[in-house]
Design a protein around this motif. Structure first.
Motif, PDB file in Angstrom:
ATOM      1  N   UNK A   1       4.085   9.183  -5.042  1.00 20.91           N
ATOM      2  CA  UNK A   1       3.693  10.490  -4.525  1.00 20.91           C
ATOM      3  C   UNK A   1       4.877  11.205  -3.887  1.00 20.91           C
ATOM      4  N   UNK A   2       4.747  12.491  -3.750  1.00 20.30           N
ATOM      5  CA  UNK A   2       5.761  13.252  -3.030  1.00 20.30           C
ATOM      6  C   UNK A   2       5.572  13.035  -1.528  1.00 20.30           C
ATOM      7  N   UNK A   3       6.509  13.546  -0.731  1.00 19.68           N
ATOM      8  CA  UNK A   3       6.443  13.341   0.710  1.00 19.68           C
ATOM      9  C   UNK A   3       5.201  13.980   1.312  1.00 19.68           C
ATOM     10  N   UNK A   4       4.847  15.182   0.878  1.00 20.45           N
ATOM     11  CA  UNK A   4       3.683  15.874   1.433  1.00 20.45           C
ATOM     12  C   UNK A   4       2.382  15.172   1.047  1.00 20.45           C
ATOM     13  N   UNK A   5       2.354  14.576  -0.125  1.00 17.93           N
ATOM     14  CA  UNK A   5       1.143  13.895  -0.582  1.00 17.93           C
ATOM     15  C   UNK A   5       0.984  12.513   0.031  1.00 17.93           C
TER      16      UNK A   5
ATOM     17  N   UNK B   1      -6.408   8.983   6.770  1.00 17.23           N
ATOM     18  CA  UNK B   1      -6.277   8.084   7.919  1.00 17.23           C
ATOM     19  C   UNK B   1      -5.494   6.829   7.541  1.00 17.23           C
ATOM     20  N   UNK B   2      -5.739   6.306   6.350  1.00 20.03           N
ATOM     21  CA  UNK B   2      -4.991   5.131   5.888  1.00 20.03           C
ATOM     22  C   UNK B   2      -3.507   5.433   5.764  1.00 20.03           C
ATOM     23  N   UNK B   3      -3.179   6.669   5.343  1.00 14.33           N
ATOM     24  CA  UNK B   3      -1.761   7.044   5.260  1.00 14.33           C
ATOM     25  C   UNK B   3      -1.110   7.039   6.636  1.00 14.33           C
TER      26      UNK B   3
ATOM     27  N   UNK C   1       0.828  -1.212   0.000  1.00 17.61           N
ATOM     28  CA  UNK C   1       0.000   0.000   0.000  1.00 17.61           C
ATOM     29  C   UNK C   1       0.862   1.262   0.000  1.00 17.61           C
ATOM     30  N   UNK C   2       1.979   1.222  -0.686  1.00 17.05           N
ATOM     31  CA  UNK C   2       2.839   2.412  -0.763  1.00 17.05           C
ATOM     32  C   UNK C   2       2.122   3.526  -1.511  1.00 17.05           C
TER      33      UNK C   2
END
Length: 545
Positions: A258-262, A267-269, A235-236
């Protein structure tokens, strides 16, 4: 070398007596030169002192004359070996044990604070430890029996107390206990010492009471850990690829990193972030545990000994390092973490096989796999590489003049090499299109390659693997016991000492000082029928906790 050395080694009793009577020095003279030193390939090692020479030839009359003339039983040579160390290294083990008893009896008369058999050499090895390291089963058993204390006898039953001072890693004063030395030794004879009483009973108690339970708990924790890391990889954070991202019709990429901010918004992130933190912390713990052990043992022995884990330590350290590198990639926004993740997943799950040593059914087979991969398969790959290079180059020389789209399997030399590898292991069918003109040499090359690759090399690999299987099967029980000892010692170093209660009884209870002893009841009935060859040379024994 003095004349007295020569007279002693030739067992010329009259000449020895004459030289000593004329005032020959028996304490100071030492032989010098490389020939008399302990070295690999050397044919003779009798030490340096006259008493050592006398002890090695085994003539008790000469030994008594030399000691009576003033020779010291505690003299050490240039590497710190006493006469007992030198006797342990002699090929005639029976004579060595007889002389050893004589020397210990004469040394007791000196009333020294430390017994002669407890004097270490410059490497920290006593004669007892040296016998274990060298796999001298006769000398080791003899020294064990000398330290044994008989409690009582009842017919064929005997209750003995065995001194654990130098055997048990929890009792030894340093980290070079007998168990450590046996596991670290590359001699098969050393592994046979694990069958000697009380070593066998001590190892069995440690493993069955504590070791196997801690090890299987560690397996459960590792499975949870590697499962968490796997979910984080699956789930990266990805997003749809922007328009005009691809520059080639062959590039079918539809999602990118994705970039670091994205990456940490939902919640899953955040759940994935918790798993990633566990993965990185676990990798750091692995490095903190593995690197000190590697420095303590030495990289060559740490990675080379199959009983110690061998290649699994390489796999684990590489995995941990790559996980930390993944963290750096994510923070710095470097693209290409998928490649590192793929390697980490292969390494992490491959390391699960390390825990197979906790099960008697699987442990020896893991060693068999290691020996096949690093022995038979390595030789096979070298031979296959030579054949592949030759035939791939030959085919490419023919197909380099053809249209690349007519035979995609041979459109470039790297693709040709890979196609031949796939063909050699049977992954693809013969990549020849009979609807177009094919030079006759291609058929000749393919037929020859099939004969060499399929018939010759593959059958050679099967024969080598069969031989390895047979050899490992002969040592199955020895390898299993060695794995158990190595695993137990690893757990003792890494788990708190409070989780490992000391086994045995304190000698103070029996007026034997502060040493710890293991009580073992032996049954040695000469009239008991021999039920199996395996037990015909080992008396029945039971450890009493």
């Amino acid at each position: 070398m003095t004349p007295l050395h020569i007279a002693v080694v030739n067992q010329n009793v009259n000449l020895v007596c004459s030289l000593i009577g004329r005032g020959a020095d028996v304490a100071t003279p030492r032989v010098t030169g490389l020939y008399f030193r302990k070295r690999r390939g050397g044919l003779l090692y009798y030490g340096e002192h006259i008493l050592a020479f006398a002890a090695c030839v085994g003539n008790q009359d000469i030994i008594s004359m030399v000691i009576n003339a003033g020779a010291s039983t505690r003299a050490q040579d240039s590497i710190g070996n006493t006469v007992l160390h030198i006797l342990v290294l002699q090929p005639n083990k029976t004579i060595a044990c007889l002389v050893l008893d004589l020397l210990l009896a004469r040394d007791v008369e000196l009333d020294q604070a430390v017994p002669l058999d407890m004097v270490p050499n410059y490497r920290g090895l006593t004669p007892f430890k040296l016998a274990a390291k060298e796999g001298n089963l006769v000398a080791f058993q003899h020294l064990v029996n000398r330290r044994r204390v008989v409690q009582w006898n009842l017919g064929p039953l005997t209750s003995n107390l065995y001194d654990l001072t130098e055997i048990d890693s929890l009792v030894a004063d340093d980290d070079r206990s007998v168990l450590e030395l046996i596991v670290g030794s590359q001699r098969r004879e050393a592994r046979r010492i694990l069958e000697v009483t009380p070593v066998r009973q001590l190892v069995s108690l440690k493993w069955n009471l504590y070791g196997k339970h801690y090890f299987r708990l560690l397996l459960l924790l590792y499975l949870l850990y590697i499962g968490t890391f796997t979910l984080c990889c699956v789930y990266r954070p990805l997003k749809d690829a922007p328009e005009n991202y691809t520059v080639s019709d062959m590039d079918k990429t539809i999602r990118v990193q994705k970039t670091l901010k994205e990456s940490y918004v939902t919640y899953g992130d955040n759940l994935r972030l918790a798993g990633e933190m566990i993965s990185v912390l676990g990798a750091l713990v692995i490095l903190l545990l593995e690197i000190p052990d590697m420095l303590r043992v030495g990289a060559k022995q740490y990675f080379g000994q199959t009983a110690l884990g061998g290649p699994f330590h390489v796999i684990l350290i590489a995995y941990a390092f790559l996980v930390v590198l993944l963290c750096v990639f994510r923070v710095s926004g470097v693209q290409g973490e998928a490649v590192v993740m793929a390697v980490c997943l292969v390494l992490g799950w491959s390391n699960v096989m390390f825990f197979a040593r906790g099960f008697q059914m699987l442990g020896p087979y893991v060693i068999m796999i290691q020996k096949i991969i690093f022995g038979d398969l390595t030789k096979f790959m070298w031979l296959s590489f030579i054949v592949l290079i030759g035939f791939s180059t030959s085919l490419w020389m023919v197909y380099m003049t053809q249209d690349p789209d007519s035979l995609p399997a041979y459109r470039s030399f790297p693709i040709t090499l890979f196609s031949q590898f796939e063909l050699s292991v049977g992954l693809i069918d013969l990549p020849v299109d009979h609807t177009i003109t094919t030079p006759p040499i291609v058929h000749v090359l393919h037929c020859t390659f099939s004969v060499v690759s399929y018939i010759l090399l593959l059958n050679l690999l099967i024969a080598m693997m069969s031989d390895t299987h047979w050899r490992v099967a002969q040592e199955r029980d020895e390898l299993w016991r060695t794995q158990v000892v190595a695993t137990t010692l690893m757990l003792e170093r890494r788990l708190p000492r409070c989780l490992w209660p000391r086994l045995g009884v304190c000698g103070l209870l029996y007026g034997l000082g502060e040493r710890w002893y293991l009580r073992v009841e032996d049954r040695n009935d000469p009239l008991r029928p021999i039920v199996s060859n395996h037990h015909s040379h080992v008396p029945m024994a039971r450890c009493v906790s």
